[in-house]
Motif scaffolding. Structure first.
Motif, mmCIF file in Angstrom:
data_model
loop_
_atom_site.group_PDB
_atom_site.id
_atom_site.type_symbol
_atom_site.label_atom_id
_atom_site.label_comp_id
_atom_site.label_asym_id
_atom_site.label_seq_id
_atom_site.Cartn_x
_atom_site.Cartn_y
_atom_site.Cartn_z
ATOM 1 N N GLY A 104 -6.311 17.004 7.279
ATOM 2 C CA GLY A 104 -5.573 16.227 8.264
ATOM 3 C C GLY A 104 -5.818 14.738 8.230
ATOM 4 O O GLY A 104 -5.231 13.979 9.003
ATOM 5 N N LYS A 105 -6.668 14.278 7.306
ATOM 6 C CA LYS A 105 -7.010 12.849 7.253
ATOM 7 C C LYS A 105 -5.935 12.031 6.561
ATOM 8 O O LYS A 105 -5.763 10.840 6.867
ATOM 9 C CB LYS A 105 -8.348 12.676 6.521
ATOM 10 N N TYR A 106 -5.219 12.650 5.624
ATOM 11 C CA TYR A 106 -4.244 11.930 4.815
ATOM 12 C C TYR A 106 -2.861 12.551 4.957
ATOM 13 O O TYR A 106 -2.716 13.754 5.166
ATOM 14 C CB TYR A 106 -4.624 11.968 3.327
ATOM 15 N N ILE A 107 -1.848 11.709 4.771
ATOM 16 C CA ILE A 107 -0.480 12.185 4.649
ATOM 17 C C ILE A 107 0.045 11.744 3.287
ATOM 18 O O ILE A 107 -0.201 10.609 2.848
ATOM 19 C CB ILE A 107 0.421 11.664 5.788
ATOM 20 N N PHE A 108 0.726 12.658 2.594
ATOM 21 C CA PHE A 108 1.325 12.381 1.292
ATOM 22 C C PHE A 108 2.842 12.424 1.427
ATOM 23 O O PHE A 108 3.391 13.221 2.195
ATOM 24 C CB PHE A 108 0.853 13.398 0.252
ATOM 25 N N ILE A 109 3.522 11.577 0.637
ATOM 26 C CA ILE A 109 4.965 11.371 0.770
ATOM 27 C C ILE A 109 5.573 11.307 -0.625
ATOM 28 O O ILE A 109 5.037 10.611 -1.502
ATOM 29 C CB ILE A 109 5.251 10.051 1.522
ATOM 30 N N THR A 110 6.690 11.996 -0.838
ATOM 31 C CA THR A 110 7.366 11.933 -2.141
ATOM 32 C C THR A 110 8.560 10.987 -2.077
ATOM 33 O O THR A 110 9.337 11.004 -1.124
ATOM 34 C CB THR A 110 7.849 13.317 -2.596
ATOM 35 N N ASP A 111 8.703 10.194 -3.132
ATOM 36 C CA ASP A 111 9.833 9.278 -3.292
ATOM 37 C C ASP A 111 10.626 9.722 -4.520
ATOM 38 O O ASP A 111 10.249 9.423 -5.657
ATOM 39 C CB ASP A 111 9.319 7.845 -3.463
ATOM 40 N N LEU A 112 11.717 10.455 -4.278
ATOM 41 C CA LEU A 112 12.537 10.948 -5.378
ATOM 42 C C LEU A 112 13.156 9.799 -6.162
ATOM 43 O O LEU A 112 13.253 9.853 -7.391
ATOM 44 C CB LEU A 112 13.620 11.883 -4.833
ATOM 45 N N GLY A 113 13.568 8.750 -5.467
ATOM 46 C CA GLY A 113 14.210 7.624 -6.138
ATOM 47 C C GLY A 113 13.260 6.749 -6.914
ATOM 48 O O GLY A 113 13.624 6.180 -7.948
#
Length: 354
Positions: A164-173
């Motif tokens: 719960g310490k980190y959030i990951f995010i995907t950038d398709l573009g």
């Protein structure tokens, strides 16, 4: 949707696109784990709830309205005993093309991935469970070599690591994965000074991902190359350790990716290639590495897949088939088509209650 009689089993909730005029929005089915049959319980009228999620207590359902401009965030009360859904509110955002929504581990925040705006937004959740104000938005700037799909950043998915310490995010573009530390109660939930960028193979188009149950590995579905990338995860850092094709004919778009509840298998859906289906991989618990174990054709455009909580079934939401297909998971890891279909207009997202 009015509350019905109490139901002791689990529920299947289905998000849809409503632009065809055939869909109400969010559908609720009781799901019988003995025979894999879904039985209609009701629906709630929401515009284009293409992605849905429950809070940790399963008291509230949150969903995006992707097709509206600007997009909406919707909050509904959920009765985990009866399956009843009742709208609380809908709030306008300043973003476009919301395609993913999650609730923070502490239950205090909603986070949306905004494909059209290339951004990530954070909303507070008040005590009544409604969708609160948009308190933070981070805009990304990126591009890739696939001109028609990667002219700008397109944020597709966000997930918290197990701690719960980190959030990951995907950038398709932008062919990238972003990571932030999160700071609940700080006024700036995403600590922007902690941004970490992990670059992906140009033209891969990272889409959806999932952590294993122990939080040691990270499995990513690449949309544009229809492949899966495996990462190790150590103290907030991810490192690629394997990449495998998902499509049998080298074309099409990667879709959803899920791990079986027992952690033995990873499944990824492939769409729009004339051979729509699910790639199946065996998973090594120690190394996290995958081994191709088969491919199962599905109804058209399996946008979302989901395991039943007991791992006995895998469901595929055939967006262009107007049906959810039910597979039984065999001991050897193959998928047996049960012949059961749940008729739902334009299904896009599947979640089970716990």
């Amino acid at each position: 949707m009015k509350e019905g009689i109490s139901y002791a089993g689990g529920f299947l909730l289905i998000g849809t696109y409503t632009d065809s005029g055939k869909s109400d929005g969010v559908y609720v089915y009781s799901f019988d784990a003995t025979d894999g049959v879904g039985r209609y319980r009701g629906s709630a009228k929401v515009t284009d709830p293409s992605y849905i999620t429950l809070d940790n207590q399963q008291r509230h359902l949150y969903c995006v309205s992707e097709g509206t401009a600007p997009s909406l965030v919707n909050a509904l009360r959920f009765d985990a005993a009866s399956g009843g859904l009742d709208p609380i509110d809908s709030i306008e955002t300043r973003q476009e093309g919301l395609c993913n929504i999650i609730v923070s581990p502490d239950g205090g925040y909603i986070v949306t991935s905004n494909y059209g705006s290339g951004s990530l937004s954070v909303f507070e959740i008040p005590a009544d469970g409604s969708a609160g104000p948009e308190i933070q938005t981070v805009k990304f700037t990126g591009s890739g070599p696939v001109a028609k799909r990667q002219e700008a950043s397109h944020i597709h998915c966000a997930r918290f690591c197990r701690c719960g310490k980190y959030i990951f995010i995907t950038d398709l573009g932008g062919d990238a994965i972003y990571r932030y530390n999160v700071s609940p109660g700080s006024g700036k939930y995403l600590d922007e000074a902690t941004l970490r960028v992990f670059k992906m193979e140009p033209g891969s188009g990272p889409r959806h991902f999932v952590f294993d149950n122990e939080g040691r590995f990270f499995y990513l579905a690449n949309e544009l190359t229809a492949s899966v990338t495996v990462f190790s995860f150590v103290k907030g850092e991810i490192s690629p350790i394997q990449e495998l094709a998902a499509s049998r004919n080298g074309t099409g778009d990667g879709g959803d990716i899920k791990i079986s509840p027992d952690g033995r298998y990873v499944c990824m859906s492939v769409r729009e290639n004339g051979d729509d289906g699910i790639a199946i991989y065996r998973r090594d618990f120690r190394t996290g590495l995958l081994e191709a174990a088969g491919y199962r054709t599905t109804v058209e455009h399996p946008r979302s897949i989901e395991f039943s909580p007991d791992g006995r079934y895998l469901l595929a939401a055939g967006m262009k088939a107007d049906a959810v297909q039910v597979f039984e998971c065999t001991e050897r890891g193959s998928l047996r088509d049960t012949g059961t279909r749940i008729d739902v207009p334009s299904p896009t997202c599947l979640i089970f209650t716990k």
